[in-house]
Design a protein around this motif. Structure first.
Motif, PDB file in Angstrom:
ATOM      1  N   GLY A   1      -3.563  -9.978   8.720  1.00 24.96           N
ATOM      2  CA  GLY A   1      -4.284  -8.669   8.269  1.00 24.96           C
ATOM      3  C   GLY A   1      -3.744  -7.269   8.965  1.00 24.96           C
ATOM      4  N   THR A   2      -2.930  -7.487   9.793  1.00 25.73           N
ATOM      5  CA  THR A   2      -2.472  -6.267  10.673  1.00 25.73           C
ATOM      6  C   THR A   2      -1.537  -5.654   9.660  1.00 25.73           C
ATOM      7  N   SER A   3      -2.003  -4.242   9.492  1.00 23.38           N
ATOM      8  CA  SER A   3      -0.796  -3.087   8.827  1.00 23.38           C
ATOM      9  C   SER A   3       0.553  -3.127   9.528  1.00 23.38           C
ATOM     10  N   ILE A   4       1.459  -3.483   8.667  1.00 29.36           N
ATOM     11  CA  ILE A   4       2.927  -3.256   9.038  1.00 29.36           C
ATOM     12  C   ILE A   4       3.832  -2.687   8.303  1.00 29.36           C
ATOM     13  N   GLU A   5       4.952  -2.245   8.531  1.00 28.57           N
ATOM     14  CA  GLU A   5       5.954  -1.844   7.842  1.00 28.57           C
ATOM     15  C   GLU A   5       7.343  -2.533   7.881  1.00 28.57           C
ATOM     16  N   THR A   6       7.823  -3.219   6.811  1.00 22.11           N
ATOM     17  CA  THR A   6       8.896  -3.854   6.915  1.00 22.11           C
ATOM     18  C   THR A   6      10.118  -3.064   6.145  1.00 22.11           C
ATOM     19  N   HIS A   7      11.249  -2.802   6.917  1.00 26.98           N
ATOM     20  CA  HIS A   7      12.254  -2.024   6.136  1.00 26.98           C
ATOM     21  C   HIS A   7      13.450  -2.722   5.731  1.00 26.98           C
ATOM     22  N   LEU A   8      13.791  -2.348   4.327  1.00 20.74           N
ATOM     23  CA  LEU A   8      14.754  -2.999   3.599  1.00 20.74           C
ATOM     24  C   LEU A   8      16.036  -2.271   3.585  1.00 20.74           C
ATOM     25  N   ALA A   9      17.326  -2.812   3.629  1.00 25.09           N
ATOM     26  CA  ALA A   9      18.445  -1.955   3.111  1.00 25.09           C
ATOM     27  C   ALA A   9      19.629  -2.701   2.324  1.00 25.09           C
ATOM     28  N   GLY A  10      20.306  -2.003   1.710  1.00 21.67           N
ATOM     29  CA  GLY A  10      21.401  -2.677   1.087  1.00 21.67           C
ATOM     30  C   GLY A  10      22.008  -1.726   0.192  1.00 21.67           C
ATOM     31  N   SER A  11      23.003  -2.161  -0.901  1.00 22.63           N
ATOM     32  CA  SER A  11      23.630  -1.358  -1.604  1.00 22.63           C
ATOM     33  C   SER A  11      22.810  -0.284  -2.730  1.00 22.63           C
TER      34      SER A  11
ATOM     35  N   SER B   1       0.838  -1.218   0.012  1.00 21.69           N
ATOM     36  CA  SER B   1       0.060   0.016  -0.057  1.00 21.69           C
ATOM     37  C   SER B   1       0.830   1.226   0.021  1.00 21.69           C
ATOM     38  N   GLY B   2       2.096   1.197   0.303  1.00 23.09           N
ATOM     39  CA  GLY B   2       3.060   2.336   0.228  1.00 23.09           C
ATOM     40  C   GLY B   2       4.371   2.151   0.114  1.00 23.09           C
ATOM     41  N   LEU B   3       5.362   2.950  -0.356  1.00 23.57           N
ATOM     42  CA  LEU B   3       6.508   2.784  -0.398  1.00 23.57           C
ATOM     43  C   LEU B   3       7.355   4.166  -0.027  1.00 23.57           C
TER      44      LEU B   3
ATOM     45  N   VAL C   1      17.603   2.652   2.238  1.00 26.71           N
ATOM     46  CA  VAL C   1      16.431   2.110   2.877  1.00 26.71           C
ATOM     47  C   VAL C   1      15.084   2.148   2.189  1.00 26.71           C
ATOM     48  N   ILE C   2      14.350   1.360   2.138  1.00 28.45           N
ATOM     49  CA  ILE C   2      12.813   1.247   1.645  1.00 28.45           C
ATOM     50  C   ILE C   2      12.085   0.762   2.524  1.00 28.45           C
ATOM     51  N   GLU C   3      11.125   1.548   2.927  1.00 26.62           N
ATOM     52  CA  GLU C   3      10.063   1.374   3.730  1.00 26.62           C
ATOM     53  C   GLU C   3       8.874   0.823   3.233  1.00 26.62           C
ATOM     54  N   VAL C   4       8.464  -0.557   3.521  1.00 30.63           N
ATOM     55  CA  VAL C   4       7.436  -1.057   2.754  1.00 30.63           C
ATOM     56  C   VAL C   4       6.231  -1.217   3.693  1.00 30.63           C
TER      57      VAL C   4
ATOM     58  N   ARG D   1      21.407  -2.434  -5.675  1.00 33.18           N
ATOM     59  CA  ARG D   1      20.459  -3.489  -5.403  1.00 33.18           C
ATOM     60  C   ARG D   1      19.172  -2.946  -4.906  1.00 33.18           C
ATOM     61  N   MET D   2      19.451  -1.800  -4.165  1.00 29.99           N
ATOM     62  CA  MET D   2      18.018  -1.139  -3.586  1.00 29.99           C
ATOM     63  C   MET D   2      17.310  -0.378  -4.795  1.00 29.99           C
ATOM     64  N   ARG D   3      18.011   0.093  -5.720  1.00 29.55           N
ATOM     65  CA  ARG D   3      17.161   0.571  -6.625  1.00 29.55           C
ATOM     66  C   ARG D   3      16.515  -0.449  -7.593  1.00 29.55           C
ATOM     67  N   PHE D   4      16.858  -1.817  -7.834  1.00 33.84           N
ATOM     68  CA  PHE D   4      16.111  -2.590  -8.228  1.00 33.84           C
ATOM     69  C   PHE D   4      15.037  -3.282  -7.665  1.00 33.84           C
ATOM     70  N   VAL D   5      15.142  -3.483  -6.207  1.00 26.07           N
ATOM     71  CA  VAL D   5      14.208  -4.012  -5.303  1.00 26.07           C
ATOM     72  C   VAL D   5      13.144  -2.925  -5.401  1.00 26.07           C
ATOM     73  N   GLU D   6      13.398  -1.445  -5.413  1.00 28.76           N
ATOM     74  CA  GLU D   6      12.327  -0.517  -5.265  1.00 28.76           C
ATOM     75  C   GLU D   6      11.538  -0.423  -6.499  1.00 28.76           C
TER      76      GLU D   6
END
Length: 290
Positions: free
Chosen positions: A186-196, A160-162, A176-179, A199-204
């Motif tokens: 069904g709980t709304s959560i955020e997971t944070h991802l980090a890297g080079s 729902s957001g990035l 860092v990408i906050e997803v 690599r993070m450009r492609f993940v995003e």
């Protein structure tokens, strides 16, 4: 294409390809070249009757974006663009969705990131630690196997957001990408991802496809929104007519429209029945016997 250095084939398909940007400038007289595309976890190979070109994936600055410099490109509805800095290659494969997913697989499958999961749950910041995560791309999105044993799924339809930012991770500033998504309950959560950075450009870019799917640019009527908000609030689909004071037929039509818009999923169809003459006779006899 498999090699002793860990290289393996990801895709082998027919496609058309062209140079859309050369030396930093759009090419006005773009012409498509038919040929064969081979993709591994290390390189992209474009082969045609004119020869072969090899592009190491390590040279990629980014993916995506349209480069409609002329009509020959504009007429092609789907292609993948490979940004090499001062040059952009575009590839239109026979099966665009499959090829695009394979490109992200080549770039991200089995690569490691850092993950904080969950970073936020139900609006409350959590005390989760950063840990290593191994990534896998599939047709539904991205999966991450965390070092401590958990497996996190980022379904593209569930994002729902990035947000992209710079954060301190293990004492170093990293992209860092906050997803924003939901967990299995069904709980709304955020997971944070980090890297080079690369690599993070492609993940995003891959996860942005999920955010695009969930954007609210769907043409909804006020009635559609009322029904959606009722469902979101936990009202049973069967109780919505009474809850909103709407005829059952109108609610059913709204459900049909929301299904077509891919906003809700059909779980089951409720049957509406009425007694016929035989049924009325049997029911009457049963009541008389009581």
């Amino acid at each position: 294409m498999a090699g002793s250095d860990g290289e393996y084939k990801v895709a082998d398909t027919q496609a058309r390809f062209a140079v859309a940007v050369r030396e930093g400038r759009p090419v006005n007289d773009v012409s498509w070249t038919p040929g064969r595309v081979l993709l591994s976890n290390r390189r992209l190979i474009l082969a045609s009757n004119d020869g072969k070109r090899t592009v190491p994936l390590s040279q990629l600055n980014g993916l995506g974006g349209r480069h409609d410099a002329n009509q020959s490109i504009t007429r092609v509805s789907n292609y993948v663009s490979f940004d090499l800095g001062d040059q952009v290659l575009i590839v239109a494969a026979a099966d665009h969705e499959s090829f695009e997913r394979d490109v992200y697989r080549a770039l991200l499958d089995q690569r490691t990131l850092m993950a904080k999961h969950p970073a936020v749950a139900g609006g409350v910041v959590q005390e989760s630690e950063w840990q290593q995560a191994r990534v896998k791309i599939d047709e539904n999105g991205l999966g991450a196997a965390l070092e401590q044993g958990a497996f996190v799924e980022f379904d593209l339809d569930d994002i729902s957001g990035l947000d992209a930012a710079k954060r301190t991770v293990d004492g170093k500033k990293k992209p860092v990408i906050e997803v924003s998504h939901t967990d299995g309950d069904g709980t709304s959560i955020e997971t944070h991802l980090a890297g080079s950075s690369q690599r993070m450009r492609f993940v995003e870019a891959w996860l942005r496809k999920g955010e695009e799917r969930s954007t609210t640019n769907v043409d909804l009527s006020s009635r559609d929104r009322e029904v959606l908000m009722a469902l979101y609030s936990g009202v049973s689909p069967f109780e919505i007519p009474a809850f909103l004071g709407i005829d059952v037929d109108v609610v059913e039509e709204t459900f049909e429209r929301l299904i077509e818009l891919d906003v809700v999923e059909e779980v089951r169809v409720r049957r509406e029945v009425t007694l016929n003459s035989r049924g009325r006779n049997i029911a009457s006899e049963a009541m008389n016997e009581q």
